[in-house]
Design a protein around this motif. Sequence first.
Motif, short mmCIF file in Angstrom:
data_model
loop_
_atom_site.label_atom_id
_atom_site.label_comp_id
_atom_site.label_asym_id
_atom_site.label_seq_id
_atom_site.Cartn_x
_atom_site.Cartn_y
_atom_site.Cartn_z
N LEU A 278 22.43 -21.60 8.98
CA LEU A 278 23.68 -21.65 9.70
C LEU A 278 23.79 -22.32 10.56
N ALA A 279 23.17 -22.32 11.28
CA ALA A 279 23.02 -23.10 13.23
C ALA A 279 23.38 -24.67 12.93
N THR A 280 22.58 -25.21 12.21
CA THR A 280 22.48 -26.80 11.62
C THR A 280 23.90 -27.32 11.17
N VAL A 281 24.26 -26.57 9.98
CA VAL A 281 25.84 -26.77 9.56
C VAL A 281 26.66 -26.28 10.43
N MET A 282 26.80 -25.70 11.06
CA MET A 282 27.96 -25.45 12.28
C MET A 282 27.99 -26.53 12.89
N ALA A 283 26.61 -26.87 13.77
CA ALA A 283 26.10 -27.79 15.11
C ALA A 283 27.36 -29.55 14.20
N LEU A 284 26.68 -29.17 12.74
CA LEU A 284 27.31 -30.57 12.08
C LEU A 284 28.64 -30.98 12.16
N ALA A 285 29.07 -29.25 11.72
CA ALA A 285 30.86 -28.98 11.71
C ALA A 285 31.48 -29.26 12.63
N ALA A 286 30.49 -29.43 13.89
CA ALA A 286 31.10 -29.76 15.23
C ALA A 286 31.32 -31.02 15.99
N LEU A 287 30.44 -31.61 14.77
CA LEU A 287 30.37 -32.80 15.20
C LEU A 287 31.84 -33.57 14.16
N LEU A 288 32.13 -33.00 13.00
CA LEU A 288 33.65 -33.40 12.71
C LEU A 288 35.18 -33.64 13.75
N SER A 289 34.77 -32.33 14.61
CA SER A 289 36.00 -31.84 15.35
C SER A 289 35.85 -33.03 16.17
N LEU A 290 34.64 -33.12 16.53
CA LEU A 290 34.15 -34.30 17.78
C LEU A 290 35.05 -35.56 17.61
N TYR A 291 35.10 -35.92 16.26
CA TYR A 291 35.70 -37.06 15.74
C TYR A 291 37.23 -37.17 16.24
N PHE A 292 37.86 -36.93 16.02
CA PHE A 292 39.19 -36.52 16.21
C PHE A 292 39.24 -36.33 17.65
N TYR A 293 38.74 -35.33 18.54
CA TYR A 293 39.28 -35.54 20.00
C TYR A 293 39.44 -36.87 20.80
N LEU A 294 38.08 -37.82 19.40
CA LEU A 294 37.31 -38.31 20.83
C LEU A 294 38.64 -39.76 20.09
N ARG A 295 38.77 -39.49 18.89
CA ARG A 295 40.34 -40.40 18.56
C ARG A 295 40.81 -40.27 19.64
N LEU A 296 41.74 -39.11 19.93
CA LEU A 296 42.72 -39.18 20.87
C LEU A 296 42.28 -39.79 22.61
N CYS A 297 40.95 -39.20 22.75
CA CYS A 297 40.94 -40.22 24.15
C CYS A 297 40.52 -41.40 24.29
N TYR A 298 40.70 -42.26 22.86
CA TYR A 298 40.00 -43.42 22.44
C TYR A 298 41.54 -44.22 23.29
N ALA A 299 43.12 -42.83 22.64
CA ALA A 299 44.20 -43.56 22.50
C ALA A 299 44.73 -43.73 23.55
N MET A 300 44.19 -42.89 24.10
CA MET A 300 44.78 -42.65 25.70
C MET A 300 43.92 -43.28 26.87
N THR A 301 42.82 -43.50 26.64
CA THR A 301 42.32 -44.01 27.86
C THR A 301 41.91 -45.26 27.23
N LEU A 302 41.18 -45.84 26.53
CA LEU A 302 40.79 -47.24 25.86
C LEU A 302 41.92 -48.02 25.32
N THR A 303 43.51 -47.40 25.05
CA THR A 303 44.43 -48.78 25.03
C THR A 303 45.79 -48.57 25.74
N ILE A 304 46.05 -49.70 25.77
CA ILE A 304 47.45 -49.92 25.98
C ILE A 304 48.59 -50.33 25.81
N SER A 305 49.44 -49.55 25.46
CA SER A 305 50.49 -49.67 24.70
C SER A 305 51.55 -50.93 24.99
N PRO A 306 52.16 -51.52 23.99
CA PRO A 306 52.10 -53.43 24.72
C PRO A 306 53.59 -53.07 25.23
#
Length: 347
Positions: A278-306
């Motif tokens: 159960l702990a392993t499945v929960m940790a893997l599920a946390a990675l799913l959430s981390l992916y879309f937070y990273l998407r937001l961070c990428y949009a905020m800090t690594l891209t500049i609007s033209p």
Amino acid sequence: MNPYVLTALLSSLGLGTTLTFASSHWLLAWMGLEINTLAIIPLMAQHHHPRAVEATTKYFLTQAAAAAMILFASTTNAWLTGGWDMNDMSSPVASAMVIAALALKIGLAPMHFWMPEVLQGLDLLTGLILSTWQKLAPLALIVQTAQAIDPLLLTTLGLMSTLVGGWGGLNQTQLRKILAYSSIAHMGWMIIILQYAPQLTLLALLMYIFMTSSAFLTLKASSSTKIGTLATIWSKSPILTTAAALVLLSLGGLPPLTGFMPKWLILQELAKQGLPLLATVMALAALLSLYFYLRLCYAMTLTISPHTNTFITPWRVQTTQFSFPLALSTVVALGLLPMAPAIVMLV
């Protein structure tokens, strides 16, 4: 909104939650939940926009259904046991109905479908109240009745919420929907550990409130509601953008930040209870959430609007927003991990 009306509504929100906290009688708890629901509805519909009215209607219908279910379950329990005491939930049918109703109240999967749609129709400050304060009263009832509820049911609700919260946010572009799925996932973490260590549920709730408050207040300060607008805020306020990216990573549970602490302690407790799978499945599920937070961070800090300048515009007017709550919640959301041993001793 008229300040007197606003004061009355916010006072009623506080009264409803306090009433539910203080009650051991089902009717009193139900009354607190109803006051809570009725107090937030005018706040949700204050902007006379079709989306806001639609969100308010959806919220009212789901909360009314959940309240009716709680009333029915508590009446059934009183009929079988002869009392209205919360600690005397001896009927498994009544217990299952209560947890289903409370799961609908806070948006646990599979009763989560209203949450992203409602949050999307609200402004950011009302969305913040809905994501934090409105969770307190139903969670208090869940904690009080947890011992009478089937452990497998709680585990299933927690695991499903974490997985749905991770999967649901992957394909979203609206920030309020992403934060709604984030809320569903965090509720899953709180529910899954409730039967083993209720104090960790409380700790996870406190950390969640601080991190979510910081995220909502940052979006409010930068007037962002879509991923596309995040790319434009770096040139306006670099410090705020940096803090926002770190807060999102904290919500995802990355180690140097506060959000890692509750996840780490919950996984540790699950392993201690002999539930490594159960702990392993929960940790893997946390990675799913981390992916879309990273998407937001990428949009905020690594891209500049033209269409943005690469320097801070000197003519930009100073904000009139009160920034102390944002500063306080950001500091707590980023810097509490070194204090983890002391916090563990306290809880």
